[in-house]
Design a protein around this motif. Sequence first.
Motif, mmCIF file in Angstrom:
data_model
loop_
_atom_site.group_PDB
_atom_site.id
_atom_site.type_symbol
_atom_site.label_atom_id
_atom_site.label_comp_id
_atom_site.label_asym_id
_atom_site.label_seq_id
_atom_site.Cartn_x
_atom_site.Cartn_y
_atom_site.Cartn_z
ATOM 1 N N ASP A 179 0.860 -1.177 0.000
ATOM 2 C CA ASP A 179 0.000 0.000 0.000
ATOM 3 C C ASP A 179 0.897 1.227 0.000
ATOM 4 O O ASP A 179 1.838 1.294 0.796
ATOM 5 C CB ASP A 179 -0.879 0.006 1.258
ATOM 6 N N SER A 180 0.626 2.196 -0.871
ATOM 7 C CA SER A 180 1.576 3.304 -1.028
ATOM 8 C C SER A 180 1.670 4.220 0.189
ATOM 9 O O SER A 180 2.669 4.905 0.370
ATOM 10 C CB SER A 180 1.232 4.124 -2.262
ATOM 11 N N HIS A 181 0.646 4.236 1.042
ATOM 12 C CA HIS A 181 0.717 5.113 2.215
ATOM 13 C C HIS A 181 1.516 4.512 3.368
ATOM 14 O O HIS A 181 1.496 5.027 4.475
ATOM 15 C CB HIS A 181 -0.672 5.574 2.646
ATOM 16 N N THR A 182 2.260 3.454 3.064
ATOM 17 C CA THR A 182 3.199 2.884 4.036
ATOM 18 C C THR A 182 4.187 3.947 4.502
ATOM 19 O O THR A 182 4.760 3.838 5.591
ATOM 20 C CB THR A 182 3.935 1.692 3.408
ATOM 21 N N SER A 183 4.371 4.986 3.715
ATOM 22 C CA SER A 183 5.266 6.078 4.110
ATOM 23 C C SER A 183 4.891 6.654 5.482
ATOM 24 O O SER A 183 5.736 7.233 6.166
ATOM 25 C CB SER A 183 5.250 7.196 3.055
ATOM 26 N N THR A 184 3.642 6.462 5.897
ATOM 27 C CA THR A 184 3.160 6.913 7.221
ATOM 28 C C THR A 184 4.136 6.555 8.343
ATOM 29 O O THR A 184 4.407 7.360 9.237
ATOM 30 C CB THR A 184 1.812 6.240 7.552
#
Lengths: 467, 203
Positions: A128-133
């Motif tokens: 999931d691209s919002h893993t940057s969280t």
Amino acid sequence: MGKNLYSKVFDAHVVRTLPSGQYQILIGLHLIHEVTSPQAFEMIADRKLNVAFPGRTFATVDHIIPTSSQSRPFADHVAEEMMQHLERNARRYGIRFFSPDKGENGIVHVVGPERGLTQPGMTICCGDSHTSTHGAFGALAFGIGTSQIRDVLATQTLSMGRLKVRKIVINGQLNRAVGAKDVALYIINKLGVNGGVGYAYEFSGDVCASFNMEERMTLCNMSIEGGARCGYINPDQKTFDYLKGREFAPTGAAWDCAVRDWAAICSDSDATWDDVVAFNAKDIEPMVTWGINPGQSVNVNGKVPVAAGLPQEAAKAILDACSYMGLKENEAILGRKIDVAFIGSCTNGRLTDFAEAVACIQKHNLKVNKSVHALAVPGSVSVRDQLVERGWDKVLAAAGFDFREPGCSMCLAMNPDKLVGNQVCASTSNRNFKGRQGSPSGRTHLMSPVMVTLAAAHGCIVDARDF
Amino acid sequence: MADLTRTCITGYGLPLKDNDVDTDRIIPARYLMTVVFDGLGDHVFEDDRRQLTHEGKCHPFDDPRFRKAKILVVNKNFGCGSSREHAPQAIMRWGIEAIIGESFAEIFFGNCLMIGIPCVTAKDTEIAALQELLEAKPDAEVCLNIEAQTILADRKYYTAGIPSGARSQFLEGTWDSTAELLEGATLVAAKAKSLSYFCGYIK
């Protein structure tokens, strides 16, 4: 010469250099969910491989889960099938599953941190691209696709190149009613939606230091919308205080060692970065996206841009967005009528996001406008429980919000929470692409929780600073 | 055993003119409700295609002139948005074998690499010229040479850019990465032991 956090953590996880020149990187924490994992498990079963480190793999269900009733079987038979695949795979390979049956579920990027799984100095990935969280904790956290999930399951490693690092410094003090979401949108507006391609972002300065962990998560969450593969903030005492006592945080002597290790991974004072960009906190106002990508934003008393006089590409982008959104060039965004209001998502679905909404409701005795359907979706069962403990579920419901069970909900169109027709939504989520919220003609305006709350009450976008 | 090397891809081209084409458009989220990738090719760009048909126009993916295309030609920041591999899978299963563009979103680029689809970059003026050429001559054969980093179309050469790591993986067929990563298993175990959180912190 000193090193920045990215270099320290990356170098600590390099297993070897591959013939292609890329690196084999060990992944410290692998988070999985029901959408991007089924095919990956199929792929490893086909190749007769096992999960290399099931103890470093954790699962939850978030994208497809209904936020009305979460009882089984789910009404949508494909959602139920995906859930069963995840249950089967977790059982087969001995993977801990934060499941609704145990009352442990939530959005993957809410669950990881709140359980203390996300820690400074780790490499973390998820489909999931919002893993940057998770970079908010001083970890290198990034989104991967299904074939890479296959590789992490089978080997606990990935093939990756080294990123460049851009330091983004924001000094000064934020104005009233301006928060982490506005800072995130401001940065994307300034640097562009592909400004960060090839970079990791290091967010630093007074503003990050002043943010609590949830605000840091909001900021890092949106790194990917600016094109950056990952974004992080150096850990500090707030990070350690947040982690202490959580389920997967170390204790006793292990805790003391951990804190020492965590403090050591911060960027050195003589570190270098590939470039450095500075912004002033006082220049940031409440932000609203007007268009069809997260970079098409203005401050709340701003206007939709005008195409005339701009190069052809830029002009076309404005006209296309205006046409889809039903806005005119030079139109003020203030007063834009909304049909739906959504507070939730991995960007703004945590306790302090709801605290902001509830404080605003209580201060002004707000009620959701009768022309608006408003949803409040906690990011996890734990967040939900904390809201209920404080009576905030009742405050939200009394104000006219539809208070739901945890899940990704209306952020993306994979569960029953969807826009209908060309409805306009004020949303705390992270993407405003065409069709993002479930209707091919639905329109999304991204903004902060307090801005969504006020828009819900007024039936249109208003300036949070006036309240 | 299939030949995984990708040295040269030759075929018809399909011009798709737009910047910031995101993954929600490439494959609408409702098609992520699946446990397999089969059938995704039928739904590539579905909402954009429906919208244009509704307006009496024709999306390039519906245009019979491009129906046999293998090489997609795009503009800036192609594939931005989600890390979902469903987007490259849908494009591949429609029949595309390579993508030429001004720039690519990073996760999208990596996902294409993982499934053997080269994404190469070219200058904006060259992309514009290629797209114009394909509109005018849909039967022009396009040859993308990964080794030489060139594109040949209608007897004219263009320069193709690809990072050296990705280029090696395509030329050697090691883009299908699992086997290579598995070879490092002993070193992986040793590295894991050296990281405190791998050993001492797990409950």
